[in-house]
Design an enzyme around this catalytic site. Structure first.
Site, PDB file in Angstrom:
ATOM      1  NE  ARG A 104      -2.362   0.863   3.726  1.00 47.48           N
ATOM      2  CZ  ARG A 104      -3.109   1.380   4.696  1.00 47.48           C
ATOM      3  NH1 ARG A 104      -4.408   1.431   4.560  1.00 47.48           N
ATOM      4  NH2 ARG A 104      -2.560   1.807   5.804  1.00 47.48           N
ATOM      5  CB  THR A 108      -1.936   7.238  -3.112  1.00 43.89           C
ATOM      6  OG1 THR A 108      -1.354   5.928  -3.219  1.00 43.89           O
ATOM      7  CG2 THR A 108      -1.028   8.248  -3.792  1.00 43.89           C
ATOM      8  CG  ASP A 200       2.788  -2.234   9.197  1.00 47.01           C
ATOM      9  OD1 ASP A 200       2.907  -3.453   8.945  1.00 47.01           O
ATOM     10  OD2 ASP A 200       2.886  -1.359   8.331  1.00 47.01           O
TER      11      ASP A 200
HETATM   12  C1  PRP Z   1      -1.144  -3.978   4.957  1.00 45.10           C
HETATM   13  C2  PRP Z   1      -2.039  -5.164   5.257  1.00 45.10           C
HETATM   14  C3  PRP Z   1      -2.926  -5.207   4.049  1.00 45.10           C
HETATM   15  C4  PRP Z   1      -3.088  -3.747   3.724  1.00 45.10           C
HETATM   16  C5  PRP Z   1      -4.435  -3.308   4.225  1.00 45.10           C
HETATM   17  O1  PRP Z   1      -0.148  -4.328   4.084  1.00 45.10           O
HETATM   18  O2  PRP Z   1      -1.341  -6.350   5.459  1.00 45.10           O
HETATM   19  O3  PRP Z   1      -2.379  -5.903   2.955  1.00 45.10           O
HETATM   20  O4  PRP Z   1      -2.059  -3.030   4.397  1.00 45.10           O
HETATM   21  O5  PRP Z   1      -4.685  -2.006   3.844  1.00 45.10           O
HETATM   22  P1  PRP Z   1      -5.827  -1.617   2.807  1.00 45.10           P
HETATM   23  O6  PRP Z   1      -7.059  -2.380   3.209  1.00 45.10           O
HETATM   24  O7  PRP Z   1      -5.969  -0.144   3.017  1.00 45.10           O
HETATM   25  O8  PRP Z   1      -5.338  -1.949   1.419  1.00 45.10           O
HETATM   26  P2  PRP Z   1       1.004  -3.337   3.606  1.00 45.10           P
HETATM   27  O9  PRP Z   1       0.606  -2.659   2.332  1.00 45.10           O
HETATM   28  O10 PRP Z   1       1.421  -2.448   4.741  1.00 45.10           O
HETATM   29  O11 PRP Z   1       2.172  -4.325   3.197  1.00 45.10           O
HETATM   30  P3  PRP Z   1       2.975  -5.385   4.094  1.00 45.10           P
HETATM   31  O12 PRP Z   1       2.047  -6.529   4.396  1.00 45.10           O
HETATM   32  O13 PRP Z   1       4.091  -5.776   3.198  1.00 45.10           O
HETATM   33  O14 PRP Z   1       3.448  -4.685   5.353  1.00 45.10           O
HETATM   34  N1  URA Z   2      -2.222  -2.264   7.470  1.00 55.05           N
HETATM   35  C1  URA Z   2      -1.846  -2.627   8.718  1.00 55.05           C
HETATM   36  O1  URA Z   2      -0.954  -3.471   8.884  1.00 55.05           O
HETATM   37  N2  URA Z   2      -2.465  -2.048   9.771  1.00 55.05           N
HETATM   38  C2  URA Z   2      -3.426  -1.142   9.614  1.00 55.05           C
HETATM   39  O2  URA Z   2      -3.967  -0.652  10.634  1.00 55.05           O
HETATM   40  C3  URA Z   2      -3.806  -0.759   8.318  1.00 55.05           C
HETATM   41  C4  URA Z   2      -3.189  -1.351   7.260  1.00 55.05           C
END
Ligand code: PRP
Ligand code: URA
Length: 209
Positions: A104, A108, A200
């Site tokens: 993500r 944005t 996170d």
């Molecule tokens: C986090 C989480 C989801 C996403 C959720 O991943 O694991 O995939 O954000 O957010 P959304 O519903 O707004 O799309 P992230 O993009 O931080 O990647 P990561 O798992 O590599 O940390």
């Molecule tokens: N992704 C995460 O890991 N935590 C949040 O709260 C939102 C997106």
């Protein structure tokens, strides 16, 4: 209409509370994600097809039930979804595993794909998509779009914590996908984090805080 299952089981609620705690260490965090996924898996796979099987007990021959052998594909959204894979494989060890890489954009909040590898015969499989966090819903909606573009038809989505915004986005975009969520939270904050949430999930699982 998508079916939404929120888990009110005391064991799941208890474990989610420990996950949320900022002082929970990485080992415990991973173990809890694993255990909660296992509990949720029982419910998510409740409608697996069954068939009759003849069994001879020490006393008599009888007709019992066994799984009809429906092919299952588990698909974690990288990275954080990886933490949920072993919880499913403990229950269905022969499931195939695919991977969808999405991150993500922190400005944005839009999802960006960097990897997609799905098992063969994806169109015939019961697909379980995994991601602990459903925030804006952008990542889950994009992952389901990819799976459908590759021919996937029977999809269930499992997450640990959802914001109402994300739940709405997924169920409106993909009303044919049932959603299993351990707990619903209140809202997103201005940075797109689920509140109260657990922070996170990827960073907490993999130590990249
Ligand atoms: C986090 C989480 C989801 C996403 C959720 O991943 O694991 O995939 O954000 O957010 P959304 O519903 O707004 O799309 P992230 O993009 O931080 O990647 P990561 O798992 O590599 O940390
Ligand atoms: N992704 C995460 O890991 N935590 C949040 O709260 C939102 C997106």
């Amino acid at each position: 209409m998508a079916k939404i299952t929120i888990f009110d089981h005391p064991l799941i609620q208890h474990k989610i509370s420990i996950l949320r705690n900022k002082d929970t260490d990485r080992k415990t965090f991973r173990e809890l994600v694993d255990e909660i996924t296992m509990f949720m898996c029982y419910e998510a796979l409740r409608d697996l097809p069954m068939q009759d099987v003849e069994v001879e007990t020490p006393l008599i021959k009888t007709t019992c039930k066994e799984l009809a052998g429906e092919a299952i594909a588990v698909v974690p959204i990288l990275r954080a979804g990886l933490g949920m894979v072993s919880g499913i494989l403990n229950m269905v060890p022969n499931a195939a595993v695919g991977h969808i890489g999405l991150y993500r954009d922190e400005e944005t909040l839009e999802p960006h794909e960097y990897y997609c590898k799905l098992p063969k015969r994806i169109d015939e499989r019961q697909i379980i998509l995994l991601d602990p966090m459903l925030a804006t819903g952008g990542s889950a909606v994009a992952a389901i779009d990819f799976i459908k573009q590759h021919g996937g038809k029977k999809i269930k989505f499992m997450c640990m914590i959802a914001a109402p915004e994300g739940m709405k986005a997924v169920t409106e975009a993909h009303p044919d996908v049932d959603v299993y969520c351990a707990q619903m939270d209140e809202k997103l904050n201005e940075r797109g984090y689920i509140m109260p949430g657990l922070g996170d999930a990827g960073d907490r699982l993999f130590g990249t805080l």
